[in-house]
Design an enzyme around this catalytic site. Sequence first.
Site, PDB file in Angstrom:
ATOM      1  N   ASP A 204      24.360  17.281  24.812  1.00  0.00           N
ATOM      2  CA  ASP A 204      23.988  18.042  23.627  1.00  0.00           C
ATOM      3  C   ASP A 204      22.493  17.949  23.340  1.00  0.00           C
ATOM      4  O   ASP A 204      21.775  17.117  23.921  1.00  0.00           O
ATOM      5  CB  ASP A 204      24.761  17.528  22.406  1.00  0.00           C
TER       6      ASP A 204
ATOM      7  N   ARG B  43      27.744  18.556  30.521  1.00  0.00           N
ATOM      8  CA  ARG B  43      26.719  18.974  29.571  1.00  0.00           C
ATOM      9  C   ARG B  43      26.314  17.803  28.690  1.00  0.00           C
ATOM     10  O   ARG B  43      27.120  16.934  28.387  1.00  0.00           O
ATOM     11  CB  ARG B  43      27.241  20.090  28.683  1.00  0.00           C
TER      12      ARG B  43
ATOM     13  N   ARG C 281      29.842   9.550  20.842  1.00  0.00           N
ATOM     14  CA  ARG C 281      29.140   9.374  19.568  1.00  0.00           C
ATOM     15  C   ARG C 281      30.102   9.082  18.418  1.00  0.00           C
ATOM     16  O   ARG C 281      29.760   8.344  17.477  1.00  0.00           O
ATOM     17  CB  ARG C 281      28.296  10.612  19.277  1.00  0.00           C
TER      18      ARG C 281
ATOM     19  N   TYR D 294      28.026   5.895  29.649  1.00  0.00           N
ATOM     20  CA  TYR D 294      27.068   6.284  28.625  1.00  0.00           C
ATOM     21  C   TYR D 294      26.537   5.037  27.932  1.00  0.00           C
ATOM     22  O   TYR D 294      27.293   4.098  27.637  1.00  0.00           O
ATOM     23  CB  TYR D 294      27.711   7.193  27.586  1.00  0.00           C
TER      24      TYR D 294
END
Length: 246
Positions: free
Chosen positions: A53, A51, A198, A111
């Site tokens: 966000d 997933r 993050r 990422y």
Amino acid sequence: MRNLKLTIEYDGSRFNGWQRQTKTENTIQSKIENVLSLMTGEKIKIIASGRTDAGVHALNQIANFTTNSSMTSDKIRDYCNQYLPEDIVITEVEEVSERFHARYNAKSKQYLYRIWNTEYPTALYKGYSYYVPKQLDLKAMKKAVNYIIGSHDFSAFTSVKSKKKSYLREIYSIDFKKEGHFFDIMIHGNGFLHNMVRIIVGTLIEVGEGTRKPEDIERVLKGKIRSEAGPTAPAQGLFLFQVHYE
């Protein structure tokens, strides 16, 4: 029954994340499933590598679904891109083994986090980067990375806790690239907890700004307390860059 693998690029700015929700159709999964269901006349459910966000983007999200449709891969791709919103694009459709599972077969992910690092903000890239006006200390950030790379319990670097869940993850590499006003951070690991990338970025930014010492990272990891790590960097700077399989 065919098993089809999708490679998906999307701008997550206006969506409520990837995952289908009961209260809204404004998710990326919902948009794609609705188009595929209309195309095939079947109730299609897609499985993603993971997933993302609300506000997070993807350059190469991977998903798969099964269908009895005889349409060619190219026609499926073209149909999807004709009817999907412009900020979701299917870049490739590939027929794969019936055993392929986008989430369970994923071996690692990369990422990318983009920072706009200069004294003034950006008008064009504000939806795709995080504005940090203070010049970041690359040397200090590289020193901090040495404590993060490897296999650790990342309890301090996630916003969701569960007694049943393992917080052990392995980070293979964290690389930095400065080009113009962009300061990019690329993180590669075998898996990531909710908001883990993050929070790592938010903590590294504190190191780069000089409000946290590189050595603090070791203490934070050992302490396993979320409040001891840095803030969660904003969603708009994060991109799912690549998902790696065998």
